[in-house]
Design a protein around this motif. Sequence first.
Motif, PDB file in Angstrom:
ATOM      1  N   VAL A  51      33.598  31.374  31.805  1.00 33.48           N
ATOM      2  CA  VAL A  51      34.199  32.604  32.329  1.00 33.48           C
ATOM      3  C   VAL A  51      33.156  33.381  33.121  1.00 33.48           C
ATOM      4  CG1 VAL A  51      35.120  34.859  31.667  1.00 33.48           C
ATOM      5  CG2 VAL A  51      36.033  32.791  30.612  1.00 33.48           C
ATOM      6  N   SER A  52      31.960  33.499  32.587  1.00 36.03           N
ATOM      7  CA  SER A  52      30.884  34.217  33.264  1.00 36.03           C
ATOM      8  C   SER A  52      30.556  33.577  34.610  1.00 36.03           C
ATOM      9  CB  SER A  52      29.642  34.243  32.377  1.00 36.03           C
ATOM     10  OG  SER A  52      28.561  34.823  33.053  1.00 36.03           O
ATOM     11  N   LYS A  53      30.431  32.276  34.637  1.00 33.29           N
ATOM     12  CA  LYS A  53      30.112  31.580  35.896  1.00 33.29           C
ATOM     13  C   LYS A  53      31.215  31.759  36.931  1.00 33.29           C
ATOM     14  CE  LYS A  53      26.789  28.078  34.661  1.00 33.29           C
ATOM     15  NZ  LYS A  53      25.854  28.070  35.758  1.00 33.29           N
ATOM     16  N   LEU A  54      32.468  31.677  36.499  1.00 28.43           N
ATOM     17  CA  LEU A  54      33.579  31.880  37.440  1.00 28.43           C
ATOM     18  C   LEU A  54      33.526  33.277  38.043  1.00 28.43           C
ATOM     19  CD1 LEU A  54      36.575  30.168  35.626  1.00 28.43           C
ATOM     20  CD2 LEU A  54      35.630  29.571  37.863  1.00 28.43           C
ATOM     21  N   CYS A  55      33.307  34.279  37.209  1.00 29.10           N
ATOM     22  CA  CYS A  55      33.239  35.651  37.711  1.00 29.10           C
ATOM     23  C   CYS A  55      32.052  35.830  38.650  1.00 29.10           C
ATOM     24  CB  CYS A  55      33.177  36.638  36.553  1.00 29.10           C
ATOM     25  SG  CYS A  55      34.728  36.765  35.634  1.00 29.10           S
ATOM     26  N   GLN A  56      30.932  35.187  38.351  1.00 29.39           N
ATOM     27  CA  GLN A  56      29.760  35.279  39.226  1.00 29.39           C
ATOM     28  C   GLN A  56      30.044  34.698  40.604  1.00 29.39           C
ATOM     29  OE1 GLN A  56      26.408  33.478  37.262  1.00 29.39           O
ATOM     30  NE2 GLN A  56      26.326  35.050  35.682  1.00 29.39           N
ATOM     31  N   ASN A  57      30.944  33.737  40.686  1.00 30.25           N
ATOM     32  CA  ASN A  57      31.307  33.145  41.977  1.00 30.25           C
ATOM     33  C   ASN A  57      32.051  34.128  42.876  1.00 30.25           C
ATOM     34  OD1 ASN A  57      30.187  30.695  41.262  1.00 30.25           O
ATOM     35  ND2 ASN A  57      32.116  29.819  40.584  1.00 30.25           N
ATOM     36  N   TYR A  58      32.633  35.154  42.287  1.00 30.98           N
ATOM     37  CA  TYR A  58      33.468  36.082  43.041  1.00 30.98           C
ATOM     38  C   TYR A  58      32.897  37.498  43.113  1.00 30.98           C
ATOM     39  CZ  TYR A  58      37.194  32.628  43.112  1.00 30.98           C
ATOM     40  OH  TYR A  58      37.942  31.496  43.329  1.00 30.98           O
ATOM     41  N   GLY A  59      31.903  37.811  42.276  1.00 33.67           N
ATOM     42  CA  GLY A  59      31.438  39.185  42.267  1.00 33.67           C
ATOM     43  C   GLY A  59      30.095  39.359  41.607  1.00 33.67           C
ATOM     44  N   GLN A  60      29.815  40.589  41.248  1.00 36.97           N
ATOM     45  CA  GLN A  60      28.531  41.001  40.700  1.00 36.97           C
ATOM     46  C   GLN A  60      28.711  41.496  39.270  1.00 36.97           C
ATOM     47  OE1 GLN A  60      25.522  41.018  42.355  1.00 36.97           O
ATOM     48  NE2 GLN A  60      24.524  41.760  40.514  1.00 36.97           N
ATOM     49  N   ARG A  61      27.863  40.992  38.369  1.00 32.81           N
ATOM     50  CA  ARG A  61      27.881  41.477  36.985  1.00 32.81           C
ATOM     51  C   ARG A  61      27.312  42.897  36.959  1.00 32.81           C
ATOM     52  NH1 ARG A  61      27.646  38.731  32.034  1.00 32.81           N
ATOM     53  NH2 ARG A  61      27.096  36.814  33.112  1.00 32.81           N
ATOM     54  N   VAL A  62      28.045  43.823  36.336  1.00 38.69           N
ATOM     55  CA  VAL A  62      27.559  45.192  36.213  1.00 38.69           C
ATOM     56  C   VAL A  62      27.252  45.555  34.761  1.00 38.69           C
ATOM     57  CG1 VAL A  62      28.576  46.051  38.346  1.00 38.69           C
ATOM     58  CG2 VAL A  62      29.915  46.125  36.243  1.00 38.69           C
ATOM     59  N   GLN A  63      27.820  44.834  33.827  1.00 35.70           N
ATOM     60  CA  GLN A  63      27.478  44.941  32.411  1.00 35.70           C
ATOM     61  C   GLN A  63      27.739  43.565  31.797  1.00 35.70           C
ATOM     62  OE1 GLN A  63      29.336  48.253  30.446  1.00 35.70           O
ATOM     63  NE2 GLN A  63      28.252  49.742  31.695  1.00 35.70           N
ATOM     64  N   ASN A  64      27.455  43.403  30.512  1.00 35.22           N
ATOM     65  CA  ASN A  64      27.520  42.068  29.908  1.00 35.22           C
ATOM     66  C   ASN A  64      28.810  41.316  30.195  1.00 35.22           C
ATOM     67  OD1 ASN A  64      24.959  42.171  28.851  1.00 35.22           O
ATOM     68  ND2 ASN A  64      25.621  42.946  26.875  1.00 35.22           N
ATOM     69  N   SER A  65      29.930  41.917  29.984  1.00 36.69           N
ATOM     70  CA  SER A  65      31.208  41.237  30.197  1.00 36.69           C
ATOM     71  C   SER A  65      32.059  41.968  31.214  1.00 36.69           C
ATOM     72  CB  SER A  65      31.967  41.109  28.873  1.00 36.69           C
ATOM     73  OG  SER A  65      31.250  40.300  27.975  1.00 36.69           O
ATOM     74  N   VAL A  66      31.402  42.547  32.223  1.00 34.62           N
ATOM     75  CA  VAL A  66      32.100  43.322  33.248  1.00 34.62           C
ATOM     76  C   VAL A  66      31.588  42.914  34.623  1.00 34.62           C
ATOM     77  CG1 VAL A  66      32.626  45.633  34.111  1.00 34.62           C
ATOM     78  CG2 VAL A  66      32.296  45.271  31.656  1.00 34.62           C
ATOM     79  N   PHE A  67      32.525  42.589  35.509  1.00 39.59           N
ATOM     80  CA  PHE A  67      32.185  42.207  36.872  1.00 39.59           C
ATOM     81  C   PHE A  67      32.944  43.060  37.860  1.00 39.59           C
ATOM     82  CE2 PHE A  67      30.649  38.534  34.745  1.00 39.59           C
ATOM     83  CZ  PHE A  67      29.680  37.981  35.578  1.00 39.59           C
ATOM     84  N   GLU A  68      32.298  43.393  38.973  1.00 42.80           N
ATOM     85  CA  GLU A  68      32.957  44.025  40.104  1.00 42.80           C
ATOM     86  C   GLU A  68      33.062  42.970  41.185  1.00 42.80           C
ATOM     87  OE1 GLU A  68      30.650  47.451  41.216  1.00 42.80           O
ATOM     88  OE2 GLU A  68      31.382  48.616  39.513  1.00 42.80           O
ATOM     89  N   CYS A  69      34.287  42.749  41.660  1.00 44.70           N
ATOM     90  CA  CYS A  69      34.538  41.712  42.656  1.00 44.70           C
ATOM     91  C   CYS A  69      35.284  42.306  43.846  1.00 44.70           C
ATOM     92  CB  CYS A  69      35.384  40.588  42.054  1.00 44.70           C
ATOM     93  SG  CYS A  69      34.681  39.860  40.571  1.00 44.70           S
ATOM     94  N   VAL A  70      34.749  42.099  45.036  1.00 45.51           N
ATOM     95  CA  VAL A  70      35.464  42.481  46.250  1.00 45.51           C
ATOM     96  C   VAL A  70      36.144  41.217  46.750  1.00 45.51           C
ATOM     97  CG1 VAL A  70      35.268  43.380  48.585  1.00 45.51           C
ATOM     98  CG2 VAL A  70      33.858  44.336  46.774  1.00 45.51           C
ATOM     99  N   VAL A  71      37.467  41.191  46.618  1.00 39.26           N
ATOM    100  CA  VAL A  71      38.246  39.993  46.941  1.00 39.26           C
ATOM    101  C   VAL A  71      39.522  40.391  47.688  1.00 39.26           C
ATOM    102  CG1 VAL A  71      37.412  38.632  44.978  1.00 39.26           C
ATOM    103  CG2 VAL A  71      39.390  40.100  44.679  1.00 39.26           C
ATOM    104  N   ASP A  72      40.107  39.420  48.351  1.00 39.16           N
ATOM    105  CA  ASP A  72      41.432  39.657  48.915  1.00 39.16           C
ATOM    106  C   ASP A  72      42.459  39.138  47.912  1.00 39.16           C
ATOM    107  OD1 ASP A  72      41.690  36.832  49.288  1.00 39.16           O
ATOM    108  OD2 ASP A  72      40.884  36.974  51.317  1.00 39.16           O
ATOM    109  N   SER A  73      43.729  39.307  48.208  1.00 38.22           N
ATOM    110  CA  SER A  73      44.771  38.938  47.234  1.00 38.22           C
ATOM    111  C   SER A  73      44.780  37.440  46.938  1.00 38.22           C
ATOM    112  CB  SER A  73      46.142  39.405  47.717  1.00 38.22           C
ATOM    113  OG  SER A  73      46.457  38.832  48.955  1.00 38.22           O
ATOM    114  N   THR A  74      44.475  36.625  47.922  1.00 43.47           N
ATOM    115  CA  THR A  74      44.442  35.175  47.700  1.00 43.47           C
ATOM    116  C   THR A  74      43.289  34.798  46.776  1.00 43.47           C
ATOM    117  OG1 THR A  74      45.384  34.809  49.894  1.00 43.47           O
ATOM    118  CG2 THR A  74      44.313  32.924  48.845  1.00 43.47           C
ATOM    119  N   GLN A  75      42.122  35.384  47.006  1.00 40.51           N
ATOM    120  CA  GLN A  75      40.973  35.105  46.141  1.00 40.51           C
ATOM    121  C   GLN A  75      41.230  35.573  44.716  1.00 40.51           C
ATOM    122  OE1 GLN A  75      38.252  37.279  48.652  1.00 40.51           O
ATOM    123  NE2 GLN A  75      37.096  35.408  49.112  1.00 40.51           N
TER     124      GLN A  75
END
Length: 96
Positions: A23-47
């Motif tokens: 799960v962590s690796k997948l989220c890293q592919n789309y965004g930036q980790r901001v806390q242990n289990s929290v990611f901020e991702c700038v994506v479009d609707s398809t992504q």
Amino acid sequence: MLVVITYDVSTVDATGKKRLRRVSKLCQNYGQRVQNSVFECVVDSTQLKQLKYELLEVINSEKDSLRFYRLGDNYKTKVEHIGVKDSFDVEGPLFI
């Protein structure tokens, strides 16, 4: 659009620890980790649809949880950071 993704993966056994890493690796592919289990991702609707699909293939919905917070395109006035880690522009340059 900015999407905040949070997750809680049960790690009481080895398969849970493996799911957590995936799960962590997948989220890293789309965004930036901001806390242990929290990611901020700038994506479009398809992504976002693709990321959700990939995450749903990994998690165990009986033991784990995912949350998606869609903050939209005008998110800069909706995010406030206080504390130790410096805030960063997720759409800014990677290198200065």
